[in-house]
Design a protein around this motif. Structure first.
Motif, PDB file in Angstrom:
ATOM      1  N   GLY A 165       0.832  -1.205   0.000  1.00 27.62           N
ATOM      2  CA  GLY A 165       0.000   0.000   0.000  1.00 27.62           C
ATOM      3  C   GLY A 165       0.855   1.238   0.000  1.00 27.62           C
ATOM      4  N   ALA A 166       0.225   2.366   0.253  1.00 28.39           N
ATOM      5  CA  ALA A 166       0.965   3.626   0.309  1.00 28.39           C
ATOM      6  C   ALA A 166       2.027   3.551   1.401  1.00 28.39           C
ATOM      7  CB  ALA A 166       0.012   4.780   0.581  1.00 28.39           C
ATOM      8  N   ALA A 167       3.197   4.132   1.140  1.00 28.34           N
ATOM      9  CA  ALA A 167       4.299   4.057   2.095  1.00 28.34           C
ATOM     10  C   ALA A 167       3.913   4.641   3.443  1.00 28.34           C
ATOM     11  CB  ALA A 167       5.524   4.777   1.536  1.00 28.34           C
ATOM     12  N   SER A 168       3.146   5.730   3.447  1.00 30.47           N
ATOM     13  CA  SER A 168       2.744   6.338   4.711  1.00 30.47           C
ATOM     14  C   SER A 168       1.861   5.401   5.519  1.00 30.47           C
ATOM     15  CB  SER A 168       2.009   7.654   4.455  1.00 30.47           C
ATOM     16  OG  SER A 168       0.864   7.442   3.639  1.00 30.47           O
ATOM     17  N   ALA A 169       0.973   4.667   4.853  1.00 33.56           N
ATOM     18  CA  ALA A 169       0.101   3.728   5.556  1.00 33.56           C
ATOM     19  C   ALA A 169       0.900   2.570   6.145  1.00 33.56           C
ATOM     20  CB  ALA A 169      -0.977   3.198   4.607  1.00 33.56           C
ATOM     21  N   VAL A 170       1.895   2.101   5.409  1.00 31.00           N
ATOM     22  CA  VAL A 170       2.747   1.015   5.915  1.00 31.00           C
ATOM     23  C   VAL A 170       3.514   1.479   7.143  1.00 31.00           C
ATOM     24  CG1 VAL A 170       4.696  -0.501   5.368  1.00 31.00           C
ATOM     25  CG2 VAL A 170       2.946  -0.038   3.630  1.00 31.00           C
ATOM     26  N   ALA A 171       4.113   2.676   7.067  1.00 29.73           N
ATOM     27  CA  ALA A 171       4.871   3.208   8.204  1.00 29.73           C
ATOM     28  C   ALA A 171       3.980   3.394   9.419  1.00 29.73           C
ATOM     29  CB  ALA A 171       5.523   4.534   7.815  1.00 29.73           C
ATOM     30  N   GLU A 172       2.799   3.952   9.214  1.00 31.63           N
ATOM     31  CA  GLU A 172       1.887   4.194  10.330  1.00 31.63           C
ATOM     32  C   GLU A 172       1.465   2.892  11.011  1.00 31.63           C
ATOM     33  OE1 GLU A 172      -1.266   6.550   8.737  1.00 31.63           O
ATOM     34  OE2 GLU A 172       0.067   8.253   8.322  1.00 31.63           O
ATOM     35  N   LYS A 173       1.240   1.857  10.208  1.00 28.98           N
ATOM     36  CA  LYS A 173       0.848   0.559  10.786  1.00 28.98           C
ATOM     37  C   LYS A 173       1.964   0.003  11.656  1.00 28.98           C
ATOM     38  CE  LYS A 173      -1.420  -3.372  11.288  1.00 28.98           C
ATOM     39  NZ  LYS A 173      -0.407  -4.152  12.024  1.00 28.98           N
ATOM     40  N   VAL A 174       3.193   0.064  11.197  1.00 29.99           N
ATOM     41  CA  VAL A 174       4.323  -0.439  11.979  1.00 29.99           C
ATOM     42  C   VAL A 174       4.463   0.344  13.277  1.00 29.99           C
ATOM     43  CG1 VAL A 174       6.843  -0.667  12.058  1.00 29.99           C
ATOM     44  CG2 VAL A 174       5.594  -1.322   9.987  1.00 29.99           C
ATOM     45  N   LEU A 175       4.449   1.655  13.194  1.00 28.02           N
ATOM     46  CA  LEU A 175       4.657   2.483  14.379  1.00 28.02           C
ATOM     47  C   LEU A 175       3.511   2.333  15.371  1.00 28.02           C
ATOM     48  CD1 LEU A 175       6.074   5.716  12.689  1.00 28.02           C
ATOM     49  CD2 LEU A 175       7.348   3.846  13.754  1.00 28.02           C
ATOM     50  N   ALA A 176       2.292   2.208  14.878  1.00 23.89           N
ATOM     51  CA  ALA A 176       1.145   2.045  15.768  1.00 23.89           C
ATOM     52  C   ALA A 176       1.248   0.762  16.582  1.00 23.89           C
ATOM     53  CB  ALA A 176      -0.151   2.060  14.962  1.00 23.89           C
ATOM     54  N   ASP A 177       1.841  -0.265  16.015  1.00 23.59           N
ATOM     55  CA  ASP A 177       1.980  -1.538  16.731  1.00 23.59           C
ATOM     56  C   ASP A 177       2.914  -1.427  17.938  1.00 23.59           C
ATOM     57  OD1 ASP A 177       0.246  -2.783  15.001  1.00 23.59           O
ATOM     58  OD2 ASP A 177       1.808  -3.707  13.772  1.00 23.59           O
ATOM     59  N   PHE A 178       3.791  -0.425  17.941  1.00 27.11           N
ATOM     60  CA  PHE A 178       4.746  -0.262  19.040  1.00 27.11           C
ATOM     61  C   PHE A 178       4.345   0.836  20.026  1.00 27.11           C
ATOM     62  CE2 PHE A 178       7.324  -2.471  15.911  1.00 27.11           C
ATOM     63  CZ  PHE A 178       8.156  -3.265  16.676  1.00 27.11           C
ATOM     64  N   HIS A 179       3.371   1.640  19.666  1.00 26.93           N
ATOM     65  CA  HIS A 179       3.017   2.808  20.473  1.00 26.93           C
ATOM     66  C   HIS A 179       2.517   2.419  21.860  1.00 26.93           C
ATOM     67  CE1 HIS A 179       1.620   6.823  21.452  1.00 26.93           C
ATOM     68  NE2 HIS A 179       0.411   6.356  21.703  1.00 26.93           N
ATOM     69  N   ALA A 180       2.983   3.169  22.882  1.00 30.27           N
ATOM     70  CA  ALA A 180       2.552   2.929  24.266  1.00 30.27           C
ATOM     71  C   ALA A 180       2.212   4.259  24.926  1.00 30.27           C
ATOM     72  CB  ALA A 180       3.661   2.226  25.051  1.00 30.27           C
ATOM     73  N   ASP A 181       1.340   4.215  25.921  1.00 29.66           N
ATOM     74  CA  ASP A 181       0.943   5.420  26.644  1.00 29.66           C
ATOM     75  C   ASP A 181       2.154   6.053  27.339  1.00 29.66           C
ATOM     76  OD1 ASP A 181      -1.261   7.150  27.823  1.00 29.66           O
ATOM     77  OD2 ASP A 181      -0.264   6.422  29.634  1.00 29.66           O
ATOM     78  N   ALA A 182       2.201   7.390  27.340  1.00 29.37           N
ATOM     79  CA  ALA A 182       3.335   8.112  27.945  1.00 29.37           C
ATOM     80  C   ALA A 182       2.969   8.797  29.250  1.00 29.37           C
ATOM     81  CB  ALA A 182       3.888   9.133  26.957  1.00 29.37           C
ATOM     82  N   GLY A 183       1.744   8.675  29.699  1.00 32.40           N
ATOM     83  CA  GLY A 183       1.342   9.304  30.941  1.00 32.40           C
ATOM     84  C   GLY A 183       0.827  10.714  30.741  1.00 32.40           C
ATOM     85  N   THR A 184       0.751  11.447  31.838  1.00 37.30           N
ATOM     86  CA  THR A 184       0.170  12.795  31.844  1.00 37.30           C
ATOM     87  C   THR A 184       1.213  13.860  31.538  1.00 37.30           C
ATOM     88  OG1 THR A 184      -1.465  12.114  33.490  1.00 37.30           O
ATOM     89  CG2 THR A 184      -1.107  14.482  33.224  1.00 37.30           C
ATOM     90  N   SER A 185       0.832  14.796  30.705  1.00 35.00           N
ATOM     91  CA  SER A 185       1.715  15.906  30.354  1.00 35.00           C
ATOM     92  C   SER A 185       1.614  17.021  31.384  1.00 35.00           C
ATOM     93  CB  SER A 185       1.336  16.458  28.972  1.00 35.00           C
ATOM     94  OG  SER A 185       1.868  17.746  28.769  1.00 35.00           O
ATOM     95  N   ALA A 186       2.751  17.403  31.968  1.00 33.90           N
ATOM     96  CA  ALA A 186       2.773  18.537  32.903  1.00 33.90           C
ATOM     97  C   ALA A 186       2.419  19.833  32.187  1.00 33.90           C
ATOM     98  CB  ALA A 186       4.147  18.643  33.551  1.00 33.90           C
ATOM     99  N   LEU A 187       2.815  19.950  30.932  1.00 31.55           N
ATOM    100  CA  LEU A 187       2.477  21.141  30.156  1.00 31.55           C
ATOM    101  C   LEU A 187       0.968  21.255  29.970  1.00 31.55           C
ATOM    102  CD1 LEU A 187       4.946  21.560  27.151  1.00 31.55           C
ATOM    103  CD2 LEU A 187       4.563  23.147  29.036  1.00 31.55           C
ATOM    104  N   ALA A 188       0.327  20.132  29.695  1.00 33.74           N
ATOM    105  CA  ALA A 188      -1.122  20.145  29.507  1.00 33.74           C
ATOM    106  C   ALA A 188      -1.824  20.593  30.777  1.00 33.74           C
ATOM    107  CB  ALA A 188      -1.610  18.765  29.083  1.00 33.74           C
ATOM    108  N   VAL A 189      -1.319  20.152  31.921  1.00 33.72           N
ATOM    109  CA  VAL A 189      -1.906  20.534  33.205  1.00 33.72           C
ATOM    110  C   VAL A 189      -1.760  22.038  33.428  1.00 33.72           C
ATOM    111  CG1 VAL A 189      -1.685  20.283  35.716  1.00 33.72           C
ATOM    112  CG2 VAL A 189      -1.565  18.259  34.234  1.00 33.72           C
ATOM    113  N   GLN A 190      -0.659  22.611  32.965  1.00 35.37           N
ATOM    114  CA  GLN A 190      -0.351  24.024  33.214  1.00 35.37           C
ATOM    115  C   GLN A 190      -0.831  24.942  32.088  1.00 35.37           C
ATOM    116  OE1 GLN A 190       1.430  24.611  36.275  1.00 35.37           O
ATOM    117  NE2 GLN A 190       0.608  26.649  35.866  1.00 35.37           N
ATOM    118  N   HIS A 191      -1.473  24.377  31.069  1.00 34.98           N
ATOM    119  CA  HIS A 191      -1.685  25.161  29.850  1.00 34.98           C
ATOM    120  C   HIS A 191      -2.566  26.384  30.060  1.00 34.98           C
ATOM    121  CE1 HIS A 191      -5.861  24.302  28.459  1.00 34.98           C
ATOM    122  NE2 HIS A 191      -5.730  23.242  29.216  1.00 34.98           N
ATOM    123  N   GLY A 192      -3.497  26.347  31.017  1.00 35.03           N
ATOM    124  CA  GLY A 192      -4.335  27.515  31.262  1.00 35.03           C
ATOM    125  C   GLY A 192      -3.521  28.715  31.693  1.00 35.03           C
ATOM    126  N   ALA A 193      -2.610  28.514  32.627  1.00 36.70           N
ATOM    127  CA  ALA A 193      -1.753  29.603  33.100  1.00 36.70           C
ATOM    128  C   ALA A 193      -0.789  30.054  32.002  1.00 36.70           C
ATOM    129  CB  ALA A 193      -0.971  29.155  34.336  1.00 36.70           C
TER     130      ALA A 193
END
Length: 361
Positions: free
Chosen positions: A209-237
């Motif tokens: 298939g398209a190269a981008s679709a192949v790359a995305e499929k491979v990377l998605a198989d390895f993706h893991a949660d990274a936890g909570t972003s401190a920046l996101a928590v502070q973004h209002g300020a």
């Protein structure tokens, strides 16, 4: 120089390894000049479906451009060598970033450890940024008398809210979770699995298939949660305090905020080069309405103006050479920096303007 960048083709994947681990894979002129033609060749080679870039040594992807070498050359007679190196280094680095930005195939950065300044230039302009739990991401240029270049004027304003303004002015460091929230990172993978990611990309069925679709499929198989972003928590300020059009008004907003975070943030800004702070804010506001190619030209003008100033050499001395972290800036305070001085840094360079060719696709 020849061993500072390792180039190989593994199956349908071009692989770049930045190989200056003792220098945290800092990018110098020779490395730029070796990478550019390799990317040009891979871009038009039908057998190459994607490119992966990584750093050697396990501590850093790339700690930035080798600005210390540019500053060191200022000691030459009449400053002619410094002017030449400043011109050639930034031309080569920005051309390389431009090549990556317009690369027509999946360009995948495996960002493990420190990634600052020029390291973002080698990664954010590509299609995918895979970060690990070891990521330390920052644009620390205002601490050395410079400004967030390598496209910072374009990508920082496109981070959520005023997060890019905050990061560009303060040089604050980001985690993997922050990088995902910002939109810098596209995937998070454990550091120990990066070799497996590369092997999976090499072994992928690129003809399916398209190269981008192949790359995305491979990377998605390895993706893991990274936890909570401190920046996101502070973004209002962050949004409240960094929305102003003048650095002085940001100071007032931080004083009104009155929290320990706000007090610490203003203390950080006070350590930064006053000229850099005002130039950077003007650059980031300009970048809101200009595309990447326009901002490359602007940033090249800034690179020549800012590296010619004493503040740049003083910043390198204080942060990277003597490491006393006690720079003596001139002008010394924000109030001493005039609008005319800031505007002068953005002036066109005439015959010396940066003109980048349309890259082969």
């Amino acid at each position: 120089m020849s061993d500072d960048v390792l180039l190989e083709t593994r199956g349908a994947v071009g692989v770049v390894t930045l190989n200056r681990p003792k220098a945290l894979n800092a990018l110098d002129l020779g490395m730029c000049r070796k990478l550019q033609p390799a990317l040009d060749a891979w871009a038009v080679d039908p057998a190459v479906k994607a490119v992966v870039i990584r750093g050697a040594g396990g501590r850093a992807f790339c700690a930035g451009g080798d600005v210390r070498a540019v500053a060191a050359s200022a000691g030459s007679a009449a400053g002619e060598e410094q002017e030449r190196l400043s011109r050639e280094f930034f031309r080569a680095e920005y051309a390389l970033n431009h090549r990556i930005h317009h690369f027509g195939k999946p360009f995948i950065a495996l960002v493990d450890g420190i990634c600052m300044g020029g390291g973002l230039g080698l990664s954010i302009h590509g299609a995918y940024r895979v970060v690990t739990e070891k990521l330390v991401l920052a644009m620390p240029e205002t601490a050395i008398g410079l400004f967030p270049d390598i496209g910072g004027g374009w990508f920082l304003p496109r981070f959520p809210g005023e997060a890019g303004t905050y990061l560009g002015l303060t040089g604050a460091r980001c985690s993997a979770a922050d990088a995902l929230w910002l939109g810098y990172a596209t995937h998070h993978v454990e550091s120990v699995r990066l070799d497996a990611v590369l092997d999976a990309l090499v072994g992928a069925q690129w003809g399916s298939g398209a190269a981008s679709a192949v790359a995305e499929k491979v990377l998605a198989d390895f993706h893991a949660d990274a936890g909570t972003s401190a920046l996101a928590v502070q973004h209002g300020a962050i949004d409240r305090c960094f929305a102003a059009e003048r650095v002085d008004d940001i100071q007032q907003a931080l004083e009104l905020e009155g929290t320990p975070w706000a007090q610490e943030t203003w203390a950080t800004l006070l350590r930064m080069c006053p000229m850099s702070l005002k130039v950077t804010l003007h650059q980031l506001r300009m970048g809101r309405t200009r595309d990447y190619d326009e901002m490359v030209t602007v940033e090249y003008r800034l690179s020549q103006a800012m590296t010619a100033r004493q503040d740049f050499r003083e910043g390198i001395r204080a942060v990277l050479v003597d490491k006393d972290n006690k720079p003596r800036w001139h002008p010394a305070t924000l109030s001493d920096v005039t609008d005319a001085e800031v505007e002068a840094c953005f002036a066109p360079l005439g015959a010396d303007e940066l003109v980048l060719p349309v890259p082969p696709r």
